[in-house]
Motif scaffolding. Structure first.
Motif, PDB file in Angstrom:
ATOM      1  N   GLU A  78       0.832  -1.197   0.000  1.00 16.05           N
ATOM      2  CA  GLU A  78       0.000   0.000   0.000  1.00 16.05           C
ATOM      3  C   GLU A  78       0.867   1.248   0.000  1.00 16.05           C
ATOM      4  OE1 GLU A  78      -2.978  -0.030   3.069  1.00 16.05           O
ATOM      5  OE2 GLU A  78      -3.584  -2.084   2.578  1.00 16.05           O
ATOM      6  N   ASN A  80       2.239   4.674   0.985  1.00 12.10           N
ATOM      7  CA  ASN A  80       2.295   5.337   2.291  1.00 12.10           C
ATOM      8  C   ASN A  80       3.295   6.493   2.223  1.00 12.10           C
ATOM      9  OD1 ASN A  80       4.947   4.263   2.714  1.00 12.10           O
ATOM     10  ND2 ASN A  80       4.044   2.356   3.460  1.00 12.10           N
ATOM     11  N   ASP A  81       3.436   7.189   3.343  1.00  8.71           N
ATOM     12  CA  ASP A  81       4.325   8.356   3.385  1.00  8.71           C
ATOM     13  C   ASP A  81       5.772   7.988   3.089  1.00  8.71           C
ATOM     14  OD1 ASP A  81       2.228  10.048   3.968  1.00  8.71           O
ATOM     15  OD2 ASP A  81       2.569  10.011   6.129  1.00  8.71           O
ATOM     16  N   TYR A  82       6.233   6.860   3.622  1.00  6.84           N
ATOM     17  CA  TYR A  82       7.615   6.437   3.376  1.00  6.84           C
ATOM     18  C   TYR A  82       7.850   6.258   1.876  1.00  6.84           C
ATOM     19  CZ  TYR A  82      11.817   3.696   2.920  1.00  6.84           C
ATOM     20  OH  TYR A  82      13.052   3.256   2.514  1.00  6.84           O
ATOM     21  N   GLN A  84       6.199   7.492  -0.647  1.00  8.63           N
ATOM     22  CA  GLN A  84       6.142   8.777  -1.349  1.00  8.63           C
ATOM     23  C   GLN A  84       7.413   9.593  -1.139  1.00  8.63           C
ATOM     24  OE1 GLN A  84       2.365  10.224   0.186  1.00  8.63           O
ATOM     25  NE2 GLN A  84       1.370   9.744  -1.767  1.00  8.63           N
ATOM     26  N   SER A 105       8.334   1.219  -3.474  1.00  5.80           N
ATOM     27  CA  SER A 105       7.419   0.172  -2.996  1.00  5.80           C
ATOM     28  C   SER A 105       8.171  -1.128  -2.752  1.00  5.80           C
ATOM     29  CB  SER A 105       6.290  -0.056  -4.011  1.00  5.80           C
ATOM     30  OG  SER A 105       5.467   1.072  -4.110  1.00  5.80           O
ATOM     31  N   HIS A 108      10.275  -0.759   0.357  1.00  4.68           N
ATOM     32  CA  HIS A 108       9.450  -0.803   1.565  1.00  4.68           C
ATOM     33  C   HIS A 108       9.042  -2.233   1.922  1.00  4.68           C
ATOM     34  CE1 HIS A 108       6.684   0.528   4.633  1.00  4.68           C
ATOM     35  NE2 HIS A 108       5.698  -0.130   4.042  1.00  4.68           N
TER      36      HIS A 108
END
Length: 148
Positions: A78, A80-82, A84, A105, A108
């Motif tokens: 999904e 998320n801020d990290y 982005q 992605s 992460h």
């Protein structure tokens, strides 16, 4: 092994197969997907970014074929801020927006390998401090088959 295939990998089997490299890459991608389907030690990662990119496909027939391949993805990452934030860092280094989001992605999700048929992305990703390799599917399948 966690494998992230970018959108060009899912599209490759449905591209014009008259060029040898495209046909070889297509076969490699289909072999990788098949291996992941039968070997639980391999899993393909999906992402919100792939979902979004596929949603922009105009050719409905090709889109359906791509989505059928994409069903193999067992884990959806999904946005998320990290992701982005990290994608912005990659973009500042000259990597395109979607490619940067794909790399972020994969990072992460702690992917082991990132597969793409994009030579420029492979080259640029070597300049980044990533915990995974970015390679062409042909290289990956050859290394896997020969246990390199």
């Amino acid at each position: 092994m966690k494998i992230y295939l970018d959108s060009c990998c899912y599209n490759r089997p449905f591209d014009d197969q008259s060029q040898d490299i495209i046909a070889l890459e297509s076969n490699a991608i289909l072999s990788i997907i098949n291996k992941c389907d039968i070997d639980e030690n391999y899993e393909i990662l999906g992402s919100d970014i792939l979902d979004e990119e596929f949603s922009y496909m105009i050719d409905i027939v090709k889109k359906q074929k791509v989505l059928n391949l994409y069903k193999i993805a067992v884990l959806k990452i999904e946005l998320n801020d990290y992701i982005q934030r990290r994608a912005n860092e990659f973009s500042n280094l000259g990597i395109g927006a979607f490619d940067a989001l794909h790399l972020a992605s994969a990072e992460h999700a702690e992917a082991d390998i990132f597969l793409t048929t994009d030579k420029k992305l492979i080259s640029k990703s070597k300049q980044l401090n990533l915990n995974f390799r970015t390679v062409n599917p042909l290289i990956f399948i050859a290394e896997d088959l020969y246990e390199l």
